[in-house]
Design a protein around this motif. Structure first.
Motif, PDB file in Angstrom:
ATOM      1  N   LEU B  18       0.838  -1.208   0.000  1.00 13.11           N
ATOM      2  CA  LEU B  18       0.000   0.000   0.000  1.00 13.11           C
ATOM      3  C   LEU B  18       0.870   1.255   0.000  1.00 13.11           C
ATOM      4  O   LEU B  18       0.656   2.202  -0.766  1.00 13.11           O
ATOM      5  N   LEU B  19       1.882   1.255   0.857  1.00  8.39           N
ATOM      6  CA  LEU B  19       2.747   2.427   0.984  1.00  8.39           C
ATOM      7  C   LEU B  19       3.417   2.785  -0.345  1.00  8.39           C
ATOM      8  O   LEU B  19       3.573   3.967  -0.667  1.00  8.39           O
ATOM      9  N   SER B  20       3.793   1.770  -1.111  1.00  4.07           N
ATOM     10  CA  SER B  20       4.476   2.042  -2.386  1.00  4.07           C
ATOM     11  C   SER B  20       3.611   2.929  -3.278  1.00  4.07           C
ATOM     12  O   SER B  20       4.120   3.801  -3.981  1.00  4.07           O
ATOM     13  N   MET B  21       2.296   2.711  -3.203  1.00  5.11           N
ATOM     14  CA  MET B  21       1.415   3.518  -4.053  1.00  5.11           C
ATOM     15  C   MET B  21       1.247   4.938  -3.535  1.00  5.11           C
ATOM     16  O   MET B  21       1.108   5.880  -4.310  1.00  5.11           O
ATOM     17  N   TYR B  22       1.256   5.088  -2.212  1.00 10.23           N
ATOM     18  CA  TYR B  22       1.266   6.439  -1.645  1.00 10.23           C
ATOM     19  C   TYR B  22       2.486   7.215  -2.147  1.00 10.23           C
ATOM     20  O   TYR B  22       2.417   8.412  -2.410  1.00 10.23           O
ATOM     21  N   LEU B  23       3.623   6.511  -2.230  1.00 10.26           N
ATOM     22  CA  LEU B  23       4.865   7.165  -2.658  1.00 10.26           C
ATOM     23  C   LEU B  23       4.840   7.456  -4.157  1.00 10.26           C
ATOM     24  O   LEU B  23       5.170   8.563  -4.595  1.00 10.26           O
ATOM     25  N   ALA B  24       4.444   6.458  -4.939  1.00  7.63           N
ATOM     26  CA  ALA B  24       4.450   6.615  -6.403  1.00  7.63           C
ATOM     27  C   ALA B  24       3.512   7.743  -6.832  1.00  7.63           C
ATOM     28  O   ALA B  24       3.834   8.541  -7.716  1.00  7.63           O
ATOM     29  N   LYS B  25       2.346   7.797  -6.157  1.00  5.34           N
ATOM     30  CA  LYS B  25       1.384   8.871  -6.457  1.00  5.34           C
ATOM     31  C   LYS B  25       2.002  10.251  -6.298  1.00  5.34           C
ATOM     32  O   LYS B  25       1.569  11.229  -6.894  1.00  5.34           O
ATOM     33  N   ARG B  26       2.997  10.335  -5.423  1.00  2.00           N
ATOM     34  CA  ARG B  26       3.635  11.618  -5.141  1.00  2.00           C
ATOM     35  C   ARG B  26       4.960  11.778  -5.897  1.00  2.00           C
ATOM     36  O   ARG B  26       5.790  12.623  -5.554  1.00  2.00           O
ATOM     37  N   GLY B  27       5.155  10.923  -6.877  1.00  2.85           N
ATOM     38  CA  GLY B  27       6.296  11.133  -7.770  1.00  2.85           C
ATOM     39  C   GLY B  27       7.571  10.390  -7.425  1.00  2.85           C
ATOM     40  O   GLY B  27       8.585  10.577  -8.095  1.00  2.85           O
ATOM     41  N   ASN B  60     -10.022   3.528   5.154  1.00  2.00           N
ATOM     42  CA  ASN B  60      -9.574   4.901   4.972  1.00  2.00           C
ATOM     43  C   ASN B  60      -8.209   4.943   4.275  1.00  2.00           C
ATOM     44  O   ASN B  60      -7.974   5.760   3.378  1.00  2.00           O
ATOM     45  N   GLY B  61      -7.338   4.036   4.687  1.00  2.00           N
ATOM     46  CA  GLY B  61      -6.032   3.947   4.040  1.00  2.00           C
ATOM     47  C   GLY B  61      -6.140   3.498   2.592  1.00  2.00           C
ATOM     48  O   GLY B  61      -5.427   3.997   1.720  1.00  2.00           O
ATOM     49  N   ASN B 318      -5.031  -2.628  10.170  1.00  2.00           N
ATOM     50  CA  ASN B 318      -5.701  -1.320  10.132  1.00  2.00           C
ATOM     51  C   ASN B 318      -4.783  -0.194  10.604  1.00  2.00           C
ATOM     52  O   ASN B 318      -4.749   0.874  10.011  1.00  2.00           O
ATOM     53  N   SER B 319      -4.030  -0.455  11.678  1.00  2.00           N
ATOM     54  CA  SER B 319      -3.113   0.583  12.153  1.00  2.00           C
ATOM     55  C   SER B 319      -1.973   0.790  11.154  1.00  2.00           C
ATOM     56  O   SER B 319      -1.500   1.918  10.980  1.00  2.00           O
TER      57      SER B 319
END
Lengths: 456, 456
Positions: B18-27, B60-61, B318-319
């Motif tokens: 999941l985190l990888s996509m948060y990062l990729a979305k931001r370049g 939410n995440g 979830n956390s």
């Protein structure tokens, strides 16, 4: 089971060196591997406090190898605390009954002495500059790296005992490779720095010699222990961060302004502490808890390796020497049966290690903070009196820890009971003025009965 | 500061993917290194529970990458707990208000889905079977070992994010190589074992489908979550040692005698649990606490790597997803300024991680023990009523954790306040019989005012 096992012992520090003799006395062949160079050959530079307070448990551990009296002779008895308050007031608190003292001894000197004795034993062999980098706990193999050549080597043995300190490689192997290992490392927000007070003319002492000196300043403190040459080794316990801290006091000017104001009497006799502050490193203060302390009959942890504590009760070395003493008793009880020895050891010893860890943390608050409090000073005075009136019934927690061998956990429990008693005692009206009066004495006696200290 | 940094991300588990996509979305250019083989290519064999309860924070995440609705559709809503008491009684406790549910989702399925999405992003590259064995935190270098060839390799990058789980190599590097790292790992005396309940004819469910089932038995318990194919995945939480324990129940006969007696209704529909008990491994339950979670602007820990918790509040994943969400907010607030991002993240997030760790441990007691207690059941009934009467003023701790995004630490604090309230409520005379009466309702309202839940 046979006891002619070969033992690999990691660490020739205070606990490792002493432990080797407990083992050799019982017929074991002991190979010690020590990370540092032979401290007997070079100036000792351990980076750790250079004197220590040896108390009853430590002497008890040394007595088993016949070393207690010799060390007592070269130690300096400290019969009590001298408190140097911020306003210049000086108070004295005896630690125990008349003649009871803790002893300031040189860490390096004691370690060298233990090493010499170990080295003289044909069953003990010490190899220096071998850093234990990993342990194969299941196969009893220690992996070492030579500190000079960086060469790797391995030693397989029947039994590994690990006395390699708070950052033990053997403990890390248990943490990362065994099932369900309980582990915590926790640091105080405060660190420490060593400073010194020089000797006076002809090796005289510029402060009372036979005492531990404390300059309590609430959030920090300075302590000093005497050395044989007339100097004192001081330790400044000080926040890492914050308004007044290692991080905020950086320039020589800031340091001098601070030390000359907050520790004016020390600065007056020892102005070079400013240079020492600038030059000496900051140490950190860790509490390590772990469990279990063993793996089958193959590996056992002792001393700081299993239970590192903060220094505020002066019990780090003492509890480590008591570890040796307790392990020695079990070696005699179950000769050669290391599964039982290590299992019984950890079961009986762990609650005591936790108790002294807790008491050491508590004592930090007491030393830096409470000793400047009038109620606390009053309690100490009344406790002193109770100890004299009821020497068998009222023994302070401090005395139980420092002058006896009752399990630490019992001392901790007694401390709670004494706290409860003193909550009542200090609530007696006007106690601060009439604590020594017959009326107050009678009321206190009544409370001692109610709390079960004496029969009523 | 520039945000075109290269990020090394350790772990392609739920949080890492999941985190990888948060990062990729931001370049960011993200290189993920995962220890296990590509789970999309082989049968998933994670050795971990194969379904999970996804609740609001998790959704939410996922929503931030547009995945919440899709996952909700393939999850099974669980609107409450079904309690199967030892005497055969069955009770139902709704988790929240009408329509509020936690969702049973397949761990493997969700992880694969996240991986597929990540893999489809040109800014994300996943390499499998690379086990991170060490991290050089100061120089930003990760050392890997190939799981097949055992070949070693290293990757240097501007930023390392570590989502490599409860036994994180990056966290171990912080523990062993950084100054004053706070760390603890602590295991419950109980472990777990997975069992199953088969589907009925034509994929029907043999137990109520839309619920989480609990068989509380004081010192141990069984739980079951529904799967899409009509089966339930059960987990037996059970002592490792003692009279009734993994260690004492070893033969097929012992196991069958125990399961058929203590979990008679499950055994009746699922007799193969005896075989599963014999075949499946025992898992252990660890709580990991650590701090700090970062090193300068070079390394950050997320999810289980920094705060592994026991599963009893269903908040592990979830956390971890909320970690991603919070980190995402900070990435937007301080673009490219990783020193600030990581520092703010750990400062705000650590108290919440500690709070959910505490609540998860508490919930173990609640689930295995208290849910069989009449007073507890009564409290749940009254809480349900209060939630309806005062939907904005009385929100149970469970709802705050599972159906909201208030910080965990606020939920923990509110829980203490609610406990204090219910100590009074349950002391109302005859409350067990008249809790729904106008008199009791009035008294409870008065208490709600006194405790500040509603204005009075």
């Amino acid at each position: 089971m046979s006891i002619d096992k070969k033992v690999t012992l990691i660490g020739a520090g205070l606990v490792g060196s002493l432990l080797s003799m407990y083992l050799a006395k019982r017929g074991y062949q002991v190979s010690i591997f020590e990370k540092r160079p032979d401290m007997r050959k070079a100036e000792y530079a351990g980076g750790r406090s250079i004197n220590l307070a040896l108390s009853h448990r430590g002497f008890n551990g040394l007595a088993a190898i016949g070393l207690a009296d010799e060390i007592r002779k070269v130690g300096i008895p400290m019969y009590g605390r001298v408190l140097h308050q911020a306003n210049g007031d000086v108070q004295y608190q005896p630690y125990g009954k008349e003649g009871e003292a803790i002893y300031s001894v040189s860490r390096g000197g004691l370690n060298k002495k233990l090493m010499e004795l170990a080295d003289a034993d044909p069953n003990i062999h010490i190899t220096f500059e071998k850093n234990c980098i990993d342990v194969d706990i299941k196969n009893g193999i220690c992996h070492f790296e030579d500190q000079q050549t960086k060469e790797k080597s391995s030693v397989q043995s029947d039994l590994i005992l690990s006395a390699d300190g708070a950052f033990s490689a053997a403990r890390l192997a248990l943490q990362t490779k065994s099932e369900r290992f309980e582990y915590s490392q926790s640091y105080l927000d405060q660190g420490y720095k060593e400073l010194t007070i020089p000797a006076g003319p002809n090796g005289t002492y510029l402060l009372e010699k036979e005492a531990l000196h404390i300059w309590p300043r609430n959030n920090y403190m300075l302590i000093a222990l005497p050395n044989l040459d007339g100097t004192f080794t001081c330790t400044l316990f000080f926040p890492f961060d914050g308004e007044v801290s290692f991080n905020s006091l950086k320039t020589r000017e800031q340091v001098q302004a601070f030390l000359s104001k907050d520790f004016a009497d020390v600065f007056a006799i020892s102005p070079q502490i400013v240079d020492e502050y600038m030059a000496n490193p900051n140490g950190s203060l860790v509490t390590v808890r772990s469990y279990p302390w063993s793996y089958e009959d193959k590996l056992g942890l002792l001393g700081d390796a299993s239970h590192a504590i903060v220094p505020f009760f002066g019990q780090g070395m003492n509890s480590g020497f008591e570890d040796c003493f307790e392990l020695g008793k079990l070696m005699d009880q179950y000769p050669g049966d290391w599964k039982t020895i290590l299992s019984e050891f950890q079961i009986s010893r762990k609650p005591n290690a936790d108790a002294i860890a807790d008491m050491a943390l508590e004592n930090f608050i007491e030393m830096r903070d409470k000793v400047a409090d009038q109620k606390f000073l009053l309690r100490k005075k009344i406790e002193q009196k109770l100890s004299k009136l009821y020497p068998d019934n009222y023994i302070s927690k401090y005395s139980l820890v420092s002058f006896g061998t009752a399990p630490y956990k019992d001392a901790l429990a007694m401390g709670f009971k004494q706290d409860a008693l003193f909550k009542e005692v200090l609530a007696i009206p006007e106690i601060e003025n009439n604590w020594d009066s017959p009326e107050a004495t009678q009321k206190i006696e009544q409370l001692l009965k109610e709390f079960g200290f004496i029969n009523g």
